[in-house]
Design a protein around this motif. Structure first.
Motif, PDB file in Angstrom:
ATOM      1  N   GLU A  97      -5.542  16.098  16.532  1.00  0.00           N
ATOM      2  CA  GLU A  97      -5.112  17.025  17.577  1.00  0.00           C
ATOM      3  C   GLU A  97      -3.609  17.292  17.490  1.00  0.00           C
ATOM      4  O   GLU A  97      -3.163  18.437  17.618  1.00  0.00           O
ATOM      5  CB  GLU A  97      -5.454  16.453  18.954  1.00  0.00           C
ATOM      6  N   ALA A  98      -2.836  16.232  17.290  1.00  0.00           N
ATOM      7  CA  ALA A  98      -1.384  16.386  17.217  1.00  0.00           C
ATOM      8  C   ALA A  98      -0.976  17.247  16.029  1.00  0.00           C
ATOM      9  O   ALA A  98      -0.031  18.054  16.123  1.00  0.00           O
ATOM     10  CB  ALA A  98      -0.723  15.014  17.140  1.00  0.00           C
ATOM     11  N   ILE A  99      -1.678  17.102  14.905  1.00  0.00           N
ATOM     12  CA  ILE A  99      -1.368  17.906  13.718  1.00  0.00           C
ATOM     13  C   ILE A  99      -1.687  19.377  13.981  1.00  0.00           C
ATOM     14  O   ILE A  99      -0.911  20.274  13.606  1.00  0.00           O
ATOM     15  CB  ILE A  99      -2.130  17.356  12.507  1.00  0.00           C
ATOM     16  N   CYS A 100      -2.814  19.642  14.637  1.00  0.00           N
ATOM     17  CA  CYS A 100      -3.169  21.026  14.984  1.00  0.00           C
ATOM     18  C   CYS A 100      -2.147  21.630  15.939  1.00  0.00           C
ATOM     19  O   CYS A 100      -1.756  22.803  15.805  1.00  0.00           O
ATOM     20  CB  CYS A 100      -4.562  21.066  15.616  1.00  0.00           C
ATOM     21  N   TYR A 101      -1.710  20.852  16.901  1.00  0.00           N
ATOM     22  CA  TYR A 101      -0.705  21.270  17.871  1.00  0.00           C
ATOM     23  C   TYR A 101       0.582  21.661  17.160  1.00  0.00           C
ATOM     24  O   TYR A 101       1.151  22.732  17.405  1.00  0.00           O
ATOM     25  CB  TYR A 101      -0.486  20.114  18.839  1.00  0.00           C
ATOM     26  N   HIS A 102       1.035  20.799  16.255  1.00  0.00           N
ATOM     27  CA  HIS A 102       2.261  21.091  15.508  1.00  0.00           C
ATOM     28  C   HIS A 102       2.096  22.318  14.631  1.00  0.00           C
ATOM     29  O   HIS A 102       2.987  23.183  14.569  1.00  0.00           O
ATOM     30  CB  HIS A 102       2.652  19.887  14.638  1.00  0.00           C
ATOM     31  N   SER A 103       0.974  22.421  13.946  1.00  0.00           N
ATOM     32  CA  SER A 103       0.746  23.532  13.031  1.00  0.00           C
ATOM     33  C   SER A 103       0.814  24.868  13.760  1.00  0.00           C
ATOM     34  O   SER A 103       1.454  25.819  13.293  1.00  0.00           O
ATOM     35  CB  SER A 103      -0.611  23.367  12.346  1.00  0.00           C
TER      36      SER A 103
END
Length: 307
Positions: free
Chosen positions: A174-180
């Motif tokens: 989730e955090a990676i998607c948020y950053h992306s």
């Protein structure tokens, strides 16, 4: 930055379907500038933050990894406006590999159980016999001891391609998607560990080079790309193995350019060591990391500002 409303810290280390749409929507709502315009440029390298290593019921669960993951996830959320790109590695295994029990047997046709250490002397004496690549296997265990000062460990089956344990921990995903979404920055996935004849702890190179395999040497393209960043942060699992060997690879590569070592930051509260009875992997890792400190490597904590 504050933590996004969809994030639930109590679910870190739990198995659930990541809230991808919520993470993307929340990231877009920040209206941050594209990472391509960042000055300075900051990379985050996440080593093997997979379910089998992080979750307490994972096949090769690392004690402390859930807490490490929580700190790293929240670090991403707090610094999303500063992180330019996320690199992530996936340890990717198949059933027949030199570090699994399937590769070896004794004179009674018994396979070694997990956490068995196989020495070169034992192989030469016939205590353990390779079922595949006999000449290579005998040479390999000797090279590990003479060149790399370690012995072959038989691991439990873990991060097997196609299994749940191979996936990133959902909270991290989730955090990676948020950053992306927030930074218009595509994460870069790196697969390692699928060469049957060698261990592959470092994300940059296997333990022993395999000349005829596309991943069998040093990943110079990745080194070159990381060199484009002003700061490179590293975290992941396990401190004693894949993070340590990744740092070892980078430090060797940068030895001719020691000024570039100043760009590296290892998040010391974003990694933990494998625990195996009778072997203090953490102490062994700390000894090597101290040598790197002496050569200019910087260690940081997730509670500290980027810099």
């Amino acid at each position: 930055m504050s933590l996004p409303s969809f994030y639930d810290s109590s679910r870190v280390g739990a198995l659930f379907a990541p809230q991808i749409q919520a993470a993307v929507d929340a990231g877009l709502a920040l209206n941050l500038p594209a990472a391509s315009n960042d000055v300075p440029r900051v990379a985050l390298v996440l080593v093997d933050m997979q379910i089998d290593f992080i979750h307490r019921d994972g096949a090769l669960s690392v004690p402390g990894a859930v807490e490490d993951c929580r700190r790293v996830v929240e670090w991403i959320y707090r610094h999303v406006g500063r992180i330019s790109k996320i690199f992530l590695s996936l340890d990717s295994h198949y059933p027949l590999q030199i570090f699994f029990s399937t590769w070896w047997r004794d004179a009674a046709n018994r396979h070694p159980p997990p956490n068995t250490v196989i020495s070169a002397d034992e192989v030469e004496a016939g205590k353990w016999q390779p079922l595949y690549e006999a000449d290579w296997s005998k040479r390999y265990v000797r090279l590990l001891e003479t060149r790399h000062r370690k012995q072959l460990m038989i691991w439990p089956f873990h991060t097997m391609v196609g299994t749940v344990g191979h996936n990133l921990s959902p909270s991290l995903y989730e955090a990676i998607c948020y950053h992306s979404a927030a930074r218009q920055s595509q994460p870069l996935k790196l697969s390692k560990g699928s060469i049957p004849q060698t261990e592959h702890y470092s994300i940059l190179e296997p333990e022993v080079k395999v000349a005829d395999h596309p991943q069998g040497g040093l990943n110079r393209a990745l080194l070159s790309e990381l060199n484009e960043y002003d700061l490179v942060y590293l975290a992941g699992q396990a401190k004693s193995h894949c993070v340590l060997e990744t740092v070892n690879s980078i430090m060797r590569a940068l030895a001719p350019r020691p000024e570039r070592i100043q760009r590296l930051r290892v998040l010391e509260d974003g990694m933990s060591s494998v625990v195996v009875p009778g072997i203090d992997f953490n102490a062994m890792a700390d000894e090597v990391f101290q040598q790197h400190r002496d050569h200019g490597l910087t260690f940081a904590r997730t509670s500290e500002a980027i810099g």
